[in-house]
Motif scaffolding. Structure first.
Motif, short mmCIF file in Angstrom:
data_model
loop_
_atom_site.label_atom_id
_atom_site.label_comp_id
_atom_site.label_asym_id
_atom_site.label_seq_id
_atom_site.Cartn_x
_atom_site.Cartn_y
_atom_site.Cartn_z
N TYR A 106 35.60 -8.14 26.06
CA TYR A 106 35.85 -6.97 26.91
C TYR A 106 36.19 -7.29 28.36
CZ TYR A 106 34.16 -4.25 22.97
OH TYR A 106 34.01 -3.68 21.73
N TYR A 107 35.91 -8.49 28.82
CA TYR A 107 36.23 -8.84 30.20
C TYR A 107 37.50 -9.69 30.21
CZ TYR A 107 31.91 -6.96 32.10
OH TYR A 107 30.89 -6.11 32.50
N GLU A 108 38.63 -8.99 30.15
CA GLU A 108 39.92 -9.67 30.00
C GLU A 108 40.27 -10.55 31.20
OE1 GLU A 108 42.71 -6.61 29.17
OE2 GLU A 108 41.87 -6.15 27.20
N ASP A 109 39.72 -10.23 32.37
CA ASP A 109 40.02 -11.03 33.56
C ASP A 109 39.33 -12.39 33.52
OD1 ASP A 109 41.51 -8.95 34.49
OD2 ASP A 109 39.94 -8.16 35.81
N GLU A 110 38.34 -12.53 32.64
CA GLU A 110 37.59 -13.79 32.57
C GLU A 110 38.05 -14.64 31.39
OE1 GLU A 110 35.81 -14.47 35.00
OE2 GLU A 110 35.59 -12.50 35.93
N ARG A 111 39.34 -14.91 31.35
CA ARG A 111 39.92 -15.61 30.19
C ARG A 111 39.41 -17.04 30.06
NH1 ARG A 111 43.88 -12.65 27.93
NH2 ARG A 111 44.78 -10.95 29.17
N GLU A 112 38.91 -17.62 31.14
CA GLU A 112 38.43 -19.00 31.10
C GLU A 112 37.01 -19.09 30.56
OE1 GLU A 112 40.46 -21.54 31.79
OE2 GLU A 112 41.98 -19.97 32.04
N PHE A 113 36.33 -17.96 30.47
CA PHE A 113 34.93 -17.98 30.03
C PHE A 113 34.84 -18.27 28.55
CE2 PHE A 113 31.16 -15.81 28.33
CZ PHE A 113 30.17 -16.49 29.03
N ARG A 114 33.87 -19.11 28.18
CA ARG A 114 33.64 -19.44 26.78
C ARG A 114 32.16 -19.27 26.46
NH1 ARG A 114 38.11 -18.76 26.86
NH2 ARG A 114 39.87 -20.06 26.18
N ASN A 115 31.87 -19.02 25.23
CA ASN A 115 30.48 -18.91 24.77
C ASN A 115 29.74 -20.20 25.10
OD1 ASN A 115 28.07 -18.81 23.21
ND2 ASN A 115 29.03 -17.41 21.77
N ILE A 116 28.68 -20.11 25.89
CA ILE A 116 28.01 -21.32 26.37
C ILE A 116 27.26 -22.06 25.26
CG2 ILE A 116 27.79 -20.42 28.71
CD1 ILE A 116 24.85 -19.79 28.11
N PHE A 117 27.07 -21.42 24.12
CA PHE A 117 26.37 -22.10 23.02
C PHE A 117 27.33 -22.76 22.03
CE2 PHE A 117 22.62 -19.64 24.32
CZ PHE A 117 21.65 -20.64 24.23
N ASN A 118 28.65 -22.56 22.21
CA ASN A 118 29.60 -23.23 21.33
C ASN A 118 29.46 -24.75 21.49
OD1 ASN A 118 30.59 -20.84 20.39
ND2 ASN A 118 32.50 -20.89 21.57
N GLY A 119 29.21 -25.43 20.38
CA GLY A 119 29.06 -26.87 20.42
C GLY A 119 27.66 -27.35 20.66
#
Length: 330
Positions: A106-119
């Protein structure tokens, strides 16, 4: 038997006064989702408050947008070091992960954000307890013990949860009015049956309203409920299972009280691990294995949505099998 450790609750006041403004904003948006059940939202709120308390204390109170995998791993290790089980840790991790996915969606302006638990690897599995249903003798031991002590509320709980196979949240919604109900009348035949039908109760299911259904029980549960009703006396609380507060008021029991009864009383009496959901599997086992009823009868009583591969069978809401289960022996 060691009690499950928990993190201390975080108050609304502390959260609003100390947590990063964006973290407050996105948490509120997330827990305002209307398609989730009240219990799920309550859990999400508690988990996120505790997570952002950790972020405040250990990650310079950063916005979640600035957190990285190392912060997620640090939080997971924090939970484990504080005595939470791997399963409880996974639960808290899953909530934060869901919030991250919400932001990504839902926060389209934050395209660089990733789920911090991935990996970030999940914690090792905790010990899996063998699920052993109670025998009829074990159930009778519990009923006899609390009958001798005159603890009619626990006797009523035992019979109702056993005969219906209800979950703890479903049990706590039972209203006191059921003691005045008569036998259920079959709508097709117009004949009176040998069992009772409850009022609508919110059962497990998706959404804020969940799945509302009725629960069926027989004379033994009804007799126990009536004994508790009479022993309790008059008060203003409409629910069947209650407690007295310090100021003398009567209020509905919390779900954790049933856990306490199981771990503190039932487990010690029987010398085996007992938990609320065990009564559900006990009822199903007794019906199918010991008493010879077919799966469809047990499915209808318990309100199961049974699955077979990718097919999901819809729960039958009628009462066609209840007469067989509760039929009086001649």
């Amino acid at each position: 038997m060691a009690a499950q450790k928990k993190l201390p609750p975080i108050s609304d006041e502390w959260f609003k006064e100390n947590v990063h403004e964006f973290n407050q904003e996105v948490t509120q948006e997330f827990i305002d989702q209307q398609h989730l059940s009240p219990e799920t939202l309550k859990t999400y709120k508690s988990n996120l408050y505790q997570f952002f308390k950790f972020v405040h204390d250990n990650c310079s109170n950063k916005s979640i947008l600035k957190l990285r995998k190392k912060d997620a791993l640090k939080y997971q290790n924090f939970l484990l070091k504080n005595g939470l089980s791997p399963n409880a840790t996974k639960n808290k991790r899953a909530t934060v992960s869901s919030l991250c996915n919400y932001i990504m969606l839902y926060y389209e302006d934050e395209r660089e954000f990733r789920n911090i638990f991935n990996g970030v690897p999940n914690p090792s599995k905790s010990v899996v307890h063998k699920k052993t249903p109670l025998t009829k003798d074990e159930f009778d031991i519990l009923v006899s013990h609390f009958t001798e002590k005159g603890n009619w509320q626990i006797v009523a709980y035992l019979w109702f949860v056993y005969e219906t196979g209800a979950r703890r949240e479903e049990v706590r919604q039972l209203k006191r009015e059921v003691v005045y109900y008569s036998y259920f009348v079959d709508q097709e035949t117009g004949e009176e049956t040998d069992y009772y039908e409850s009022h609508d109760i919110r059962a497990k299911g998706r959404g804020a309203e969940g799945k509302r259904r009725k629960f069926y029980f027989g004379d033994q549960a009804m007799d126990a409920l009536k004994k508790w009703h009479d022993a309790r006396g008059e008060d203003e609380c409409p629910y069947m299972f209650v407690k007295k507060t310090k100021d003398g008021k009567t209020q509905q029991l919390s779900p954790t009280t049933f856990n306490y009864w199981c771990s503190k009383y039932f487990s010690e009496i029987l010398g085996k691990r007992v938990h609320p959901h065990l009564f559900r599997s006990t009822r199903a086992t007794h019906l199918v294995v010991n008493e010879g009823y077919d799966i469809e009868a047990a499915q209808e009583l318990l309100g199961h949505e049974s699955s077979e591969t990718t097919q999901i069978y819809v729960v039958k809401e009628g009462g066609q099998n209840m007469s067989k289960i509760f039929k009086k022996k001649k």
